[in-house]
Design an enzyme around this catalytic site. Sequence first.
Site, PDB file in Angstrom:
ATOM      1  N   HIS A  46       0.757  -1.266   0.136  1.00 40.36           N
ATOM      2  CA  HIS A  46       0.088  -0.130   0.185  1.00 40.36           C
ATOM      3  C   HIS A  46       0.596   1.395   0.320  1.00 40.36           C
ATOM      4  O   HIS A  46       0.678   1.985   0.546  1.00 40.36           O
ATOM      5  CB  HIS A  46      -1.372  -0.270   1.455  1.00 40.36           C
ATOM      6  CG  HIS A  46      -0.908  -0.632   2.874  1.00 40.36           C
ATOM      7  ND1 HIS A  46       0.726   0.030   3.010  1.00 40.36           N
ATOM      8  CD2 HIS A  46      -1.157  -1.301   3.192  1.00 40.36           C
ATOM      9  CE1 HIS A  46       0.928  -0.227   4.435  1.00 40.36           C
ATOM     10  NE2 HIS A  46      -0.062  -1.323   4.288  1.00 40.36           N
ATOM     11  N   ASP A  96      -6.720  -3.513  -0.307  1.00 40.15           N
ATOM     12  CA  ASP A  96      -6.262  -3.355   2.252  1.00 40.15           C
ATOM     13  C   ASP A  96      -7.151  -4.118   2.298  1.00 40.15           C
ATOM     14  O   ASP A  96      -7.754  -2.861   3.428  1.00 40.15           O
ATOM     15  CB  ASP A  96      -5.480  -2.741   2.121  1.00 40.15           C
ATOM     16  CG  ASP A  96      -4.987  -2.063   3.390  1.00 40.15           C
ATOM     17  OD1 ASP A  96      -4.924  -3.303   3.871  1.00 40.15           O
ATOM     18  OD2 ASP A  96      -4.335  -1.169   3.388  1.00 40.15           O
TER      19      ASP A  96
HETATM   20  O1  DOR Z   1      -6.164   0.291   7.085  1.00 42.10           O
HETATM   21  C1  DOR Z   1      -5.664  -0.258   7.667  1.00 42.10           C
HETATM   22  N1  DOR Z   1      -6.284  -2.035   8.289  1.00 42.10           N
HETATM   23  N2  DOR Z   1      -4.171  -0.900   7.269  1.00 42.10           N
HETATM   24  C2  DOR Z   1      -3.503  -1.703   8.305  1.00 42.10           C
HETATM   25  O2  DOR Z   1      -2.341  -1.653   8.034  1.00 42.10           O
HETATM   26  C3  DOR Z   1      -4.401  -2.927   8.750  1.00 42.10           C
HETATM   27  C4  DOR Z   1      -5.596  -2.618   8.639  1.00 42.10           C
HETATM   28  C5  DOR Z   1      -6.215  -3.726   9.796  1.00 42.10           C
HETATM   29  O3  DOR Z   1      -6.000  -4.738   9.572  1.00 42.10           O
HETATM   30  O4  DOR Z   1      -7.334  -2.832   9.378  1.00 42.10           O
HETATM   31 ZN    ZN Z   2      -0.875  -2.418   6.144  1.00 40.14          ZN
HETATM   32 ZN    ZN Z   3      -3.440  -4.587   5.116  1.00 38.30          ZN
END
Ligand code: DOR
Ligand code: ZN
Ligand code: ZN
Length: 420
Positions: free
Chosen positions: A228, A301
Amino acid sequence: MIIRNGKLVLENGVEQKDLLIENGKIVKIADMLPANGEKEIDASGLYVFPGLIDMHVHLREPGFEHKEDIESGSKAAVKGGFTQICCMPNTDPVADNKVVVSYIRHRGEEVGLCKVRPIGAITKGEKGEFLADVGEMKKVGAVAISDDGKTVKNTRLMRLAMEYASGFDMKCLCHCEDIDLANGGVVNEGLNSTVAGLNGIQRAAEDIIIAREICLAESLNVPAHICHVSTHSGVRLIRDAKRAGVKITAETCPHYFALTDDVICDFNTNTKVNPPIREEIDKQAIIEGLKDGTLDCIVTDHAPHHADDKNVEYNLAAFGISGLETSFALTITHLYKTGVLTLPQIADRMSAAPARILNLEGGKIAEGEVADLMIADLDKKWTVDSAKFLSKGKNTPFEGHELYGEVKYTIVDGEVKYNG
Ligand code: DOR
Ligand code: ZN
Ligand code: ZN
């Protein structure tokens, strides 16, 4: 099954042809295939893409099934055009051993929608102290390792992880965040964070770890993958590293090319994501990076959260965006309709590149390939309405956005798994 008259998005162009599927494989691509009495899909006016592959999602099972589970996540995935998804290990228990990894894999098979490929943790419990059993996890189906959600703070341990993973022909997927420098920030550090009075995370918190991973990959001569990417400076570091021959690959997400941190100004916690949504200069560099291939692929993500994790003040809200059901349309709207990427380039960034990076099947439309396909109407306009998401996570910053590109069919191993 025959898919008729679709515009096939091939590696080097778009061609209108018929496509014959037998026993889960693409067996023939030609003009006007004779009917064989089997099922036919009329794809006139539609585009046929290789099934999308998302190498970075969070499915939350085991442990956080109130946010998402493998079944709801798989349903969201096929609705989004994905035939294969790779899920991060930050579950409870963490997927840091063969038992949890094989559970996820088997549950994915049982659900039987898209292919669910587990990613194992780099360190036990994602605690950054001891390496997890990479070889054991690979034996039961882990396709990569990552401590996503966290950076492996100890550089020596990260070095060992990269070397160890490479010995198993696997990659480390690196969440890049200098946690001390980020210092509990919740949004990008800049004018908007100052005006909103929210603690900022400066670009350097991300870039320093991107640079560290590049240094390790170069000095060890092993591959590494940057998760990301959100900063213009991170794109430049990766571009320079690639030019110098370092074995680095990288991903970005739709929210980094479709939004700027202007969206934080109304304190909507669905805009809170880690790394944070940045500024126009970053957005433009991300777009340029996707165009010139510095950024190999687009991932979601997908980070579904329960409303209770988001209906709190900005500082306390969970980081993350539910992305599986908007990713394709955001890409079509912001990168194809604007003339930034061609359709073959989009098929590369959303399917072929992830397959290459993780050595997965699929990723292209050709005779002999697995019949993982997605059929879409690129001119269909629709409005994002999170109430209609199949994901349990309704946390989207794109609520109410009008987008182009609707998924009509998702086909996995020659079987229709979604028909919208
Ligand atoms: O926004 C995010 N959510 N970034 C991360 O690195 C982890 C992820 C999560 O697991 O909720
Ligand atoms: Zn991450
Ligand atoms: Zn992630």
